[in-house]
Design an enzyme around this catalytic site. Structure first.
Site: not given
Ligand code: OAD
Length: 263
Positions: A83, A119, A135, A146, A164, A167, A204, A230
């Site tokens: 990633r 993000n 996040h 640790c 690490c 530890c 988003g 969105n």
């Molecule tokens: P998601 O992947 O769940 O959702 C992305 C959202 O962006 C969706 O509702 C899409 O419709 C929208 N989308 C896609 N392209 C777009 C664009 N160009 N303009 C506007 N909207 C757009 O991502 P998150 O909601 O950020 O957590 O996910 C939340 C968390 O779940 C992340 O931070 C991550 C994940 O698992 C961890 O890793 C802890």
């Protein structure tokens, strides 16, 4: 050729932008929550997008997971290295820049604007904004045992685990995984910003992952108006104004409208 349907949707989109601009003009405190959709136009896949290439048989949720790291640390580490390679050359897109313009606009109108993000990339910062990261950070590392920060430079091409020096625990990305608590200061700040805002903008994000997804409800409970930007709106009944479209198109249009009201 423009059809009647196109004209109707252009008109309703413009009406929604005007409603959003009016709400922002009247607000004193604004809270913005961004998610993966904000970085999608920079070329970073969202979480609900199907993964490609090497990792296409895995779901992101099954890898961004403390249990997965405890059971298969090499696999999770090498996914994050992949990633990092995917993200390292990505640039902010018009949504990130428009949000920075919005921060400047708010400041020049004596409004408080808090930008909170789920993000782990640093594209808000690259666009000049200050953002609270709920996040964690893709580019930071810490010891899984640790908790000490690991600050040596990391070769993103290397998928072997690093240990690490204090530890001997495995080094992991400093990211909040499923099954883990959010950083307390960042969460407290997000909660206060949502609780005290007049307008909450969700951009988003699928609003599926808690506790971040609960911030809009918290804002609503305290009387705020909710705006959603969105590409595929969430249909959440909490939302007062929906800007259905790409963040990289809707957010710049919104700030342009606000700036034109100043003229
Ligand atoms: P998601 O992947 O769940 O959702 C992305 C959202 O962006 C969706 O509702 C899409 O419709 C929208 N989308 C896609 N392209 C777009 C664009 N160009 N303009 C506007 N909207 C757009 O991502 P998150 O909601 O950020 O957590 O996910 C939340 C968390 O779940 C992340 O931070 C991550 C994940 O698992 C961890 O890793 C802890």
């Amino acid at each position: 050729m423009t059809t009647d349907l196109d004209t109707t949707s252009i008109k309703s989109q413009y009406r929604a932008l005007q409603q959003a601009a009016t709400l922002l003009n009247n607000a004193r405190r604004i809270c913005i929550l961004t998610g993966a959709g904000v970085s999608a136009e920079s070329g970073i896949p969202t979480f609900r997008d199907k993964q490609t290439g090497l990792w296409e048989q895995y779901r992101a949720e099954d890898l961004a997971n403390i249990d997965a790291f405890e059971r298969h640390p090499e696999m999770v580490w090498s996914w994050y290295q992949w990633r990092r390679n995917l993200v390292k050359d990505k640039q902010p897109n018009p949504a990130h820049y428009a949000l920075n313009d919005l921060q400047q606009w708010a400041k020049s109108h004596s409004k408080n604007l808090e930008l909170i993000t789920q993000n782990v990339d640093d594209l808000h910062e690259q666009a000049g904004s200050y953002a609270t990261h709920l996040h964690g950070h893709l580019w930071k590392n810490k010891c899984s045992q640790c908790d000490a920060a690991y600050t040596d430079p990391i070769d993103y091409q290397q998928s072997e685990l690093i240990t690490c020096t204090l530890c001997n625990g495995n080094i992991r990305p400093d990211i909040v995984w499923f099954g883990e608590m959010l950083p307390q200061d960042a969460w407290q700040h997000a909660e206060n910003s949502a609780r005290n805002c007049d307008v909450f903008i969700s951009i988003g994000t699928s609003s599926l992952v808690y506790p971040a997804a609960g911030l809009a409800q918290l804002a609503k409970n305290n009387g705020a108006k909710i705006i959603e930007v969105n590409l595929n709106p969430t249909q959440n009944p909490l939302i007062d104004v929906v800007l259905a479209g790409k963040a990289g198109e809707m957010t710049p249009q919104l700030i342009k409208l606000l700036q034109s009201n100043d003229d």
